[in-house]
Design a protein around this motif. Structure first.
Motif, mmCIF file in Angstrom:
data_model
loop_
_atom_site.group_PDB
_atom_site.id
_atom_site.type_symbol
_atom_site.label_atom_id
_atom_site.label_comp_id
_atom_site.label_asym_id
_atom_site.label_seq_id
_atom_site.Cartn_x
_atom_site.Cartn_y
_atom_site.Cartn_z
ATOM 1 N N PRO A 52 0.848 -1.202 0.000
ATOM 2 C CA PRO A 52 0.000 0.000 0.000
ATOM 3 C C PRO A 52 0.878 1.244 0.000
ATOM 4 O O PRO A 52 1.728 1.418 0.873
ATOM 5 C CB PRO A 52 -0.795 -0.134 1.307
ATOM 6 C CG PRO A 52 -0.784 -1.604 1.598
ATOM 7 C CD PRO A 52 0.544 -2.104 1.117
ATOM 8 N N THR A 53 0.687 2.101 -0.993
ATOM 9 C CA THR A 53 1.588 3.236 -1.218
ATOM 10 C C THR A 53 0.831 4.545 -1.221
ATOM 11 O O THR A 53 -0.202 4.673 -1.885
ATOM 12 C CB THR A 53 2.334 3.072 -2.565
ATOM 13 O OG1 THR A 53 3.002 1.810 -2.586
ATOM 14 C CG2 THR A 53 3.344 4.188 -2.769
ATOM 15 N N VAL A 54 1.354 5.520 -0.492
ATOM 16 C CA VAL A 54 0.780 6.860 -0.452
ATOM 17 C C VAL A 54 1.746 7.836 -1.106
ATOM 18 O O VAL A 54 2.952 7.802 -0.827
ATOM 19 C CB VAL A 54 0.478 7.312 0.997
ATOM 20 C CG1 VAL A 54 -0.023 8.748 1.024
ATOM 21 C CG2 VAL A 54 -0.549 6.386 1.645
ATOM 22 N N ALA A 55 1.228 8.682 -1.980
ATOM 23 C CA ALA A 55 2.023 9.733 -2.620
ATOM 24 C C ALA A 55 1.518 11.080 -2.135
ATOM 25 O O ALA A 55 0.309 11.279 -1.958
ATOM 26 C CB ALA A 55 1.907 9.641 -4.136
ATOM 27 N N ALA A 56 2.440 12.027 -1.939
ATOM 28 C CA ALA A 56 2.047 13.362 -1.483
ATOM 29 C C ALA A 56 1.406 14.172 -2.589
ATOM 30 O O ALA A 56 0.686 15.135 -2.326
ATOM 31 C CB ALA A 56 3.246 14.108 -0.918
ATOM 32 N N GLY A 57 1.650 13.815 -3.838
ATOM 33 C CA GLY A 57 1.091 14.554 -4.967
ATOM 34 C C GLY A 57 1.289 13.782 -6.249
ATOM 35 O O GLY A 57 1.782 12.652 -6.248
ATOM 36 N N ALA A 58 0.907 14.404 -7.335
ATOM 37 C CA ALA A 58 1.040 13.781 -8.656
ATOM 38 C C ALA A 58 2.346 14.215 -9.310
ATOM 39 O O ALA A 58 2.755 15.383 -9.213
ATOM 40 C CB ALA A 58 -0.142 14.158 -9.538
ATOM 41 N N TYR A 59 2.982 13.283 -9.992
ATOM 42 C CA TYR A 59 4.216 13.572 -10.718
ATOM 43 C C TYR A 59 3.841 14.188 -12.062
ATOM 44 O O TYR A 59 3.927 13.554 -13.117
ATOM 45 C CB TYR A 59 5.024 12.291 -10.897
ATOM 46 C CG TYR A 59 6.403 12.491 -11.463
ATOM 47 C CD1 TYR A 59 7.314 13.350 -10.859
ATOM 48 C CD2 TYR A 59 6.820 11.790 -12.590
ATOM 49 C CE1 TYR A 59 8.591 13.517 -11.373
ATOM 50 C CE2 TYR A 59 8.093 11.947 -13.108
ATOM 51 C CZ TYR A 59 8.973 12.814 -12.502
ATOM 52 O OH TYR A 59 10.245 12.980 -13.010
#
Length: 242
Positions: A52-59
């Protein structure tokens, strides 16, 4: 002296935002705000076993050149704001597992990347993120449990299947004494296919480093999933007044 040196540097080389290029901070507020929108990172084809992965924003948009400037162009001063974004992504996991120590496990660079860049940029992000998390009262630390083995081709231009084959067996983990109940969070700058994170999670699980708990992941940004053309081309009709 440090402040004087920074002021003199700004006179000679004025600072600009690495995201949009406007004069001012290394990452202006408008661009930094794009990294305060944590979301689940879901590649187009999620590999089996991806943590399960969380990203702070979109690349995408200004985030992309900011990350590239930090990673490829030596703008190490971006470790602060990008590390804060990584801390936000990790904090989402920490909030769901309160009271447990959180260990950030940075993905190590390949030997070729380390020679080319002369630095471990993901570890720089991890160190900055740990400082942010501790300042917020989270019991966080860095754990260097991963290593790279073998040769890895440049992933540019590879398909998802080729990326996975390219990375197979190239990430290993070592067993080490960890705090009881520790939560392992593999951290990286960007996730695209999820292949590297999956390899890292599998390696950690094989050593039993995570104990009975899950292996999680957090990144600064995630490559957005493409919108199907037939969906993007059609906009739903909205009745007036609604």
């Amino acid at each position: 002296m440090g402040g004087l040196g920074a002021a003199l540097t700004d006179l000679v080389l004025p600072r600009t935002c690495a995201g949009c290029g406007v004069p001012g901070p290394v990452l202006c507020r408008r661009c930094a705000r794009l990294l305060t929108r944590p979301r689940e990172a879901t590649p187009r084809r999620v590999p089996w076993g991806m943590p399960p992965t969380v990203a702070a924003g979109a690349y995408a948009g200004p985030v992309r050149p900011a990350v590239v400037a930090f990673k490829e162009r030596g703008r190490s001063e971006l470790a602060g704001p990008l590390g804060a974004a990584l801390a936000l992504a990790v904090a989402v996991h920490a909030a769901l597992l309160p009271g447990r120590p959180v260990l950030l496990v940075p993905l190590p660079p390949t030997r070729a990347a380390l020679r080319e860049r002369g630095r471990d940029h993901v570890r720089e992000l991890a160190v900055a993120a740990v400082a942010e998390l501790r300042a917020a009262g989270v019991d966080a630390a860095e754990a260097r449990l991963l290593a790279r083995t073998g040769r890895v081709r440049d992933s540019a231009g590879l398909t998802v299947a080729q990326r996975r084959a390219n990375l197979a067996g190239t990430v290993t983990a070592r067993a080490a004494p960890l705090p009881p109940g520790a939560v392992l969070v593999v951290v990286d700058d960007v996730v695209t296919s999820g292949a590297t994170l999956t390899q890292a999670a599998a390696a950690l699980a094989a050593t039993g480093a995570a104990g009975d708990g899950p292996v999680l992941a957090a990144v600064v940004a995630a490559t957005p999933r493409p919108v199907p053309r037939d969906v993007a081309a059609v906009s739903p009709a909205v009745p007036p007044g609604r």
